[in-house]
Structures are given as structure tokens and as C-alpha cells.
Scaffold this motif. Structure first.
Motif, PDB file in Angstrom:
ATOM      1  N   LEU A  15       0.825  -1.209   0.000  1.00 17.72           N
ATOM      2  CA  LEU A  15       0.000   0.000   0.000  1.00 17.72           C
ATOM      3  C   LEU A  15       0.856   1.255   0.000  1.00 17.72           C
ATOM      4  CD1 LEU A  15      -2.866   1.113   0.101  1.00 17.72           C
ATOM      5  CD2 LEU A  15      -2.749   1.043   2.605  1.00 17.72           C
ATOM      6  N   VAL A  16       1.924   1.260   0.806  1.00 14.65           N
ATOM      7  CA  VAL A  16       2.833   2.418   0.856  1.00 14.65           C
ATOM      8  C   VAL A  16       3.501   2.618  -0.494  1.00 14.65           C
ATOM      9  CG1 VAL A  16       4.995   3.282   1.845  1.00 14.65           C
ATOM     10  CG2 VAL A  16       3.245   2.311   3.339  1.00 14.65           C
ATOM     11  N   ILE A  17       3.956   1.510  -1.115  1.00 19.11           N
ATOM     12  CA  ILE A  17       4.605   1.600  -2.430  1.00 19.11           C
ATOM     13  C   ILE A  17       3.633   2.146  -3.472  1.00 19.11           C
ATOM     14  CG2 ILE A  17       5.610   0.251  -4.317  1.00 19.11           C
ATOM     15  CD1 ILE A  17       6.800  -1.620  -2.205  1.00 19.11           C
ATOM     16  N   ALA A  18       2.384   1.643  -3.421  1.00 24.83           N
ATOM     17  CA  ALA A  18       1.376   2.101  -4.377  1.00 24.83           C
ATOM     18  C   ALA A  18       1.112   3.601  -4.214  1.00 24.83           C
ATOM     19  CB  ALA A  18       0.088   1.312  -4.202  1.00 24.83           C
ATOM     20  N   ILE A  19       1.033   4.049  -2.970  1.00 23.17           N
ATOM     21  CA  ILE A  19       0.798   5.476  -2.696  1.00 23.17           C
ATOM     22  C   ILE A  19       1.960   6.320  -3.210  1.00 23.17           C
ATOM     23  CG2 ILE A  19       0.595   7.199  -0.854  1.00 23.17           C
ATOM     24  CD1 ILE A  19      -0.982   5.118   0.759  1.00 23.17           C
ATOM     25  N   LEU A  20       3.188   5.854  -2.970  1.00 20.89           N
ATOM     26  CA  LEU A  20       4.379   6.576  -3.448  1.00 20.89           C
ATOM     27  C   LEU A  20       4.401   6.669  -4.971  1.00 20.89           C
ATOM     28  CD1 LEU A  20       7.149   5.193  -1.036  1.00 20.89           C
ATOM     29  CD2 LEU A  20       6.088   7.467  -1.012  1.00 20.89           C
ATOM     30  N   ILE A  21       4.008   5.549  -5.621  1.00 21.30           N
ATOM     31  CA  ILE A  21       3.968   5.555  -7.083  1.00 21.30           C
ATOM     32  C   ILE A  21       2.937   6.558  -7.589  1.00 21.30           C
ATOM     33  CG2 ILE A  21       3.331   4.181  -9.106  1.00 21.30           C
ATOM     34  CD1 ILE A  21       4.559   1.760  -7.714  1.00 21.30           C
ATOM     35  N   ILE A  22       1.775   6.576  -6.949  1.00 20.73           N
ATOM     36  CA  ILE A  22       0.719   7.513  -7.354  1.00 20.73           C
ATOM     37  C   ILE A  22       1.171   8.949  -7.139  1.00 20.73           C
ATOM     38  CG2 ILE A  22      -1.601   8.337  -6.800  1.00 20.73           C
ATOM     39  CD1 ILE A  22      -2.329   5.423  -6.151  1.00 20.73           C
ATOM     40  N   ILE A  23       1.796   9.208  -5.983  1.00 22.52           N
ATOM     41  CA  ILE A  23       2.283  10.563  -5.688  1.00 22.52           C
ATOM     42  C   ILE A  23       3.344  10.966  -6.706  1.00 22.52           C
ATOM     43  CG2 ILE A  23       3.594  11.968  -4.043  1.00 22.52           C
ATOM     44  CD1 ILE A  23       2.217  10.418  -1.800  1.00 22.52           C
ATOM     45  N   GLY A  24       4.274  10.034  -6.995  1.00 17.95           N
ATOM     46  CA  GLY A  24       5.312  10.323  -7.979  1.00 17.95           C
ATOM     47  C   GLY A  24       4.729  10.620  -9.344  1.00 17.95           C
ATOM     48  N   PHE A  25       3.714   9.836  -9.742  1.00 18.35           N
ATOM     49  CA  PHE A  25       3.055  10.060 -11.038  1.00 18.35           C
ATOM     50  C   PHE A  25       2.376  11.418 -11.073  1.00 18.35           C
ATOM     51  CE2 PHE A  25      -0.738   9.696 -13.753  1.00 18.35           C
ATOM     52  CZ  PHE A  25      -0.129   9.410 -14.966  1.00 18.35           C
ATOM     53  N   LEU A  26       1.682  11.765  -9.990  1.00 20.56           N
ATOM     54  CA  LEU A  26       1.008  13.060  -9.937  1.00 20.56           C
ATOM     55  C   LEU A  26       2.009  14.211  -9.961  1.00 20.56           C
ATOM     56  CD1 LEU A  26      -1.798  12.319  -7.295  1.00 20.56           C
ATOM     57  CD2 LEU A  26      -2.049  12.562  -9.783  1.00 20.56           C
ATOM     58  N   VAL A  27       3.139  14.040  -9.273  1.00 21.02           N
ATOM     59  CA  VAL A  27       4.181  15.073  -9.287  1.00 21.02           C
ATOM     60  C   VAL A  27       4.736  15.230 -10.697  1.00 21.02           C
ATOM     61  CG1 VAL A  27       6.523  15.629  -8.516  1.00 21.02           C
ATOM     62  CG2 VAL A  27       4.817  14.830  -6.862  1.00 21.02           C
ATOM     63  N   PHE A  28       4.971  14.099 -11.364  1.00 18.94           N
ATOM     64  CA  PHE A  28       5.485  14.130 -12.743  1.00 18.94           C
ATOM     65  C   PHE A  28       4.506  14.850 -13.662  1.00 18.94           C
ATOM     66  CE2 PHE A  28       5.554  12.234 -16.987  1.00 18.94           C
ATOM     67  CZ  PHE A  28       6.863  12.483 -17.367  1.00 18.94           C
ATOM     68  N   ILE A  29       3.219  14.509 -13.546  1.00 18.36           N
ATOM     69  CA  ILE A  29       2.192  15.158 -14.356  1.00 18.36           C
ATOM     70  C   ILE A  29       2.131  16.648 -14.042  1.00 18.36           C
ATOM     71  CG2 ILE A  29      -0.295  15.325 -14.792  1.00 18.36           C
ATOM     72  CD1 ILE A  29       0.993  12.958 -16.135  1.00 18.36           C
ATOM     73  N   GLY A  30       2.237  16.979 -12.732  1.00 20.56           N
ATOM     74  CA  GLY A  30       2.186  18.383 -12.321  1.00 20.56           C
ATOM     75  C   GLY A  30       3.353  19.185 -12.876  1.00 20.56           C
ATOM     76  N   ILE A  31       4.554  18.608 -12.807  1.00 18.13           N
ATOM     77  CA  ILE A  31       5.744  19.288 -13.339  1.00 18.13           C
ATOM     78  C   ILE A  31       5.628  19.452 -14.844  1.00 18.13           C
ATOM     79  CG2 ILE A  31       8.230  19.035 -13.735  1.00 18.13           C
ATOM     80  CD1 ILE A  31       8.422  17.676 -11.003  1.00 18.13           C
ATOM     81  N   ASP A  32       5.155  18.401 -15.531  1.00 19.59           N
ATOM     82  CA  ASP A  32       4.987  18.449 -16.979  1.00 19.59           C
ATOM     83  C   ASP A  32       3.971  19.524 -17.369  1.00 19.59           C
ATOM     84  OD1 ASP A  32       5.683  17.307 -19.550  1.00 19.59           O
ATOM     85  OD2 ASP A  32       3.620  16.576 -19.634  1.00 19.59           O
ATOM     86  N   TRP A  33       2.867  19.581 -16.619  1.00 27.11           N
ATOM     87  CA  TRP A  33       1.837  20.593 -16.887  1.00 27.11           C
ATOM     88  C   TRP A  33       2.381  21.997 -16.630  1.00 27.11           C
ATOM     89  CZ3 TRP A  33      -0.258  24.326 -13.739  1.00 27.11           C
ATOM     90  CH2 TRP A  33      -1.363  25.013 -14.265  1.00 27.11           C
ATOM     91  N   TYR A  34       3.149  22.147 -15.544  1.00 26.33           N
ATOM     92  CA  TYR A  34       3.712  23.458 -15.204  1.00 26.33           C
ATOM     93  C   TYR A  34       4.679  23.928 -16.281  1.00 26.33           C
ATOM     94  CZ  TYR A  34       6.441  26.989 -12.740  1.00 26.33           C
ATOM     95  OH  TYR A  34       7.087  28.156 -12.388  1.00 26.33           O
ATOM     96  N   LYS A  35       5.552  23.021 -16.726  1.00 28.25           N
ATOM     97  CA  LYS A  35       6.510  23.387 -17.774  1.00 28.25           C
ATOM     98  C   LYS A  35       5.790  23.753 -19.065  1.00 28.25           C
ATOM     99  CE  LYS A  35      10.192  20.801 -18.226  1.00 28.25           C
ATOM    100  NZ  LYS A  35      11.045  19.590 -18.336  1.00 28.25           N
ATOM    101  N   ALA A  36       4.737  22.977 -19.396  1.00 34.57           N
ATOM    102  CA  ALA A  36       3.966  23.274 -20.608  1.00 34.57           C
ATOM    103  C   ALA A  36       3.273  24.621 -20.487  1.00 34.57           C
ATOM    104  CB  ALA A  36       2.937  22.165 -20.859  1.00 34.57           C
ATOM    105  N   SER A  37       2.746  24.912 -19.292  1.00 31.19           N
ATOM    106  CA  SER A  37       2.058  26.186 -19.065  1.00 31.19           C
ATOM    107  C   SER A  37       3.018  27.361 -19.197  1.00 31.19           C
ATOM    108  CB  SER A  37       1.420  26.182 -17.674  1.00 31.19           C
ATOM    109  OG  SER A  37       0.818  27.430 -17.391  1.00 31.19           O
ATOM    110  N   ILE A  38       4.206  27.222 -18.612  1.00 31.85           N
ATOM    111  CA  ILE A  38       5.218  28.277 -18.705  1.00 31.85           C
ATOM    112  C   ILE A  38       5.645  28.469 -20.154  1.00 31.85           C
ATOM    113  CG2 ILE A  38       7.579  28.900 -18.092  1.00 31.85           C
ATOM    114  CD1 ILE A  38       5.630  29.318 -15.829  1.00 31.85           C
ATOM    115  N   SER A  39       5.850  27.343 -20.859  1.00 32.66           N
ATOM    116  CA  SER A  39       6.269  27.408 -22.255  1.00 32.66           C
ATOM    117  C   SER A  39       5.213  28.101 -23.107  1.00 32.66           C
ATOM    118  CB  SER A  39       6.531  25.998 -22.789  1.00 32.66           C
ATOM    119  OG  SER A  39       6.869  26.033 -24.157  1.00 32.66           O
ATOM    120  N   GLU A  40       3.935  27.762 -22.884  1.00 33.09           N
ATOM    121  CA  GLU A  40       2.856  28.380 -23.658  1.00 33.09           C
ATOM    122  C   GLU A  40       2.789  29.876 -23.382  1.00 33.09           C
ATOM    123  OE1 GLU A  40       0.613  26.901 -25.975  1.00 33.09           O
ATOM    124  OE2 GLU A  40       2.231  25.454 -25.864  1.00 33.09           O
ATOM    125  N   SER A  41       2.970  30.253 -22.125  1.00 34.09           N
ATOM    126  CA  SER A  41       2.937  31.671 -21.758  1.00 34.09           C
ATOM    127  C   SER A  41       4.090  32.428 -22.411  1.00 34.09           C
ATOM    128  CB  SER A  41       3.009  31.815 -20.234  1.00 34.09           C
ATOM    129  OG  SER A  41       3.040  33.171 -19.852  1.00 34.09           O
TER     130      SER A  41
END
Length: 246
Positions: free
Chosen positions: A23-49
């Protein structure tokens, strides 16, 4: 009976520990995935701006260049109308800090983004793309900011021949991520530094290998063509989109 029950309790305890770890590993994987998506979205947003700001600067640059050209043409007309008008070289006051522009200064003039020269803009209505096109070569630094000329290195947009423009496929809708949606007849608009906007129509799309050099130096029979170059979604090949001006 007590031994049996104790054994069951031990199994349950081990099972609980294993389940907790999973369960802890699954949570860490989900958090890592969300962080990756968040960073990717942030970089895309900055680039578009940033690119929106660059496009506004480009439009202002074109408007100012056209105004300067109109003023220069008007001045030439006025000068030509007066046969007694003499052109006198300006005298530079040696005490001033103003330097006369040299040929090198003229070559370095124009719109730049983070020190990289802008060659024009590209618009693809079908994929909602609108980006500046940077001068070649298409280095990693350049295609992380916008799209860039890959071939020829000294290419001027909207001239005869084939111009290859490279862009990243981030698989998130930015840059050339949605080039796979393009098909024959789709329109691509290129605006050059003279303010000329030329319409190109897609006539061929295909996937090739990264070392395929046939897409560069091609005989276009005197036509103006552009080739859009990006990675496939699996990064194994290169997606090529060829378009021609009418």
C-alpha cells in the motif's frame, strides 16, 4: 488448537505487514506520477505563456519594421522629387557615446528569444499550434523553447526549396505532439520576417528512421515546401509531415 490459532495470527500479522508495504509503495507511485504530471503541466504552461509573449513581440516587430520601411520609402520618394537635395553623411560628435552601427550590428539585429534569433512563426489550425520558429540549427536549447529550423541552417522562410522545421513531441498537445493528426489537405501557415504569411497544404505524411537524410535536400521543382520533423510517440522513429505552398 492454541498452536493453530497462533499460527493464523502470525500469518495475519505477516500478511498485514506485506499489505502495508504494498500500500505504501502504491501510494508513493501515485504521488510520484502526480508530481510528474504536475511538473509536466507546469513546464507546458510556462512554455505556452512564454511563446504567447514571443508571438506578441513578433507581431510588434513586424509592425515596426513595416512602419520603418514605409517611412524609408516615403523619404526616398521625397528625396527623389527634389533634384537639388543632397545626401550628406552625418557627422558624429566625438564627445558623444553613440556608436555608428556596423555591418556586424546589422547582422545581429532582429527579434531574439533568450539570445536565439526568431525566423518567423508557424500556425497549424487543425492542431491549434501557433509558435515562433527559431533560426537553425535546431539545438536542444531551441526546441525546448519553441520550434526551430533544422535544414538548411541559414534558411529564410517562405523561399523556394525545402525547409525542415523540428519540434518536440511531448505527447501533451504542445509543439508538434499532435502532428500525427495531420493529413493531406490540412493547412499550415508560415509568416516570415517580412510579414508575409504563406499558406502551405499537407500532401504527405510518413514515419521514417532517425538517420533518414532523404527528407532534407530534395528537389521541389521550384516550389516552396516545408517539412515538419518530430519524434513518434514511442520515440523509435521520426514522424514527417510534408507541405507545399500553392
Amino acid at each position: 488448537s492454541e498452536v493453530f490459532m497462533g499460527g493464523i495470527q502470525m500469518l495475519n500479522s505477516k500478511y498485514s505487514k506485506v499489505l502495508s508495504v504494498v500500500l505504501v509503495i502504491a501510494i508513493l507511485i501515485i504521488i510520484g506520477f502526480l508530481v510528474f504530471i504536475g511538473i509536466d503541466w507546469y513546464k507546458a504552461s510556462i512554455s505556452e505563456s512564454e511563446n504567447k509573449n514571443i508571438l506578441e513581440q513578433f507581431n510588434n516587430y513586424i509592425e515596426n519594421e513595416q512602419k520603418d520601411n514605409n517611412n524609408e520609402n516615403l523619404e526616398n520618394v521625397i528625396n527623389n522629387e527634389d533634384p537639388n537635395n543632397e545626401i550628406i553623411d552625418p557627422v558624429v560628435d566625438p564627445s558623444s557615446n553613440v556608436e555608428e552601427p556596423s555591418d556586424g550590428d546589422n547582422n545581429n539585429s532582429g527579434l531574439t528569444v533568450k539570445g536565439m534569433k526568431v525566423a518567423g512563426t508557424i500556425e497549424i489550425p487543425k492542431t491549434n499550434v501557433k509558435y515562433p520558429v527559431l533560426e537553425g540549427p535546431a539545438s536542444n536549447d531551441k526546441i525546448e523553447v519553441a520550434v526551430a529550423v533544422q535544414y538548411p541552417l541559414n534558411a529564410t522562410l517562405n523561399t523556394e526549396g525545402n525547409v525542415v522545421i523540428a519540434g518536440h513531441n511531448y505527447r501533451n498537445g504542445t509543439f508538434f505532439s499532435d502532428n500525427k493528426k495531420l493529413g493531406n489537405g490540412d493547412k499550415i501557415y508560415i509568416t516570415d520576417l517580412n510579414g508575409s504569411k504563406v499558406e502551405y497544404r499537407v500532401y504527405n505524411t510518413f514515419i521514417t528512421e532517425a538517420n533518414d537524410n532523404s527528407i532534407y535536400n530534395r528537389d521541389t521543382d521550384g516550389k516552396r515546401e516545408i517539412t515538419l520533423y518530430s519524434c513518434t510517440d514511442d520515440l523509435a522513429g521520426r514522424l514527417i509531415v510534408q507541405a507545399r505552398a500553392d
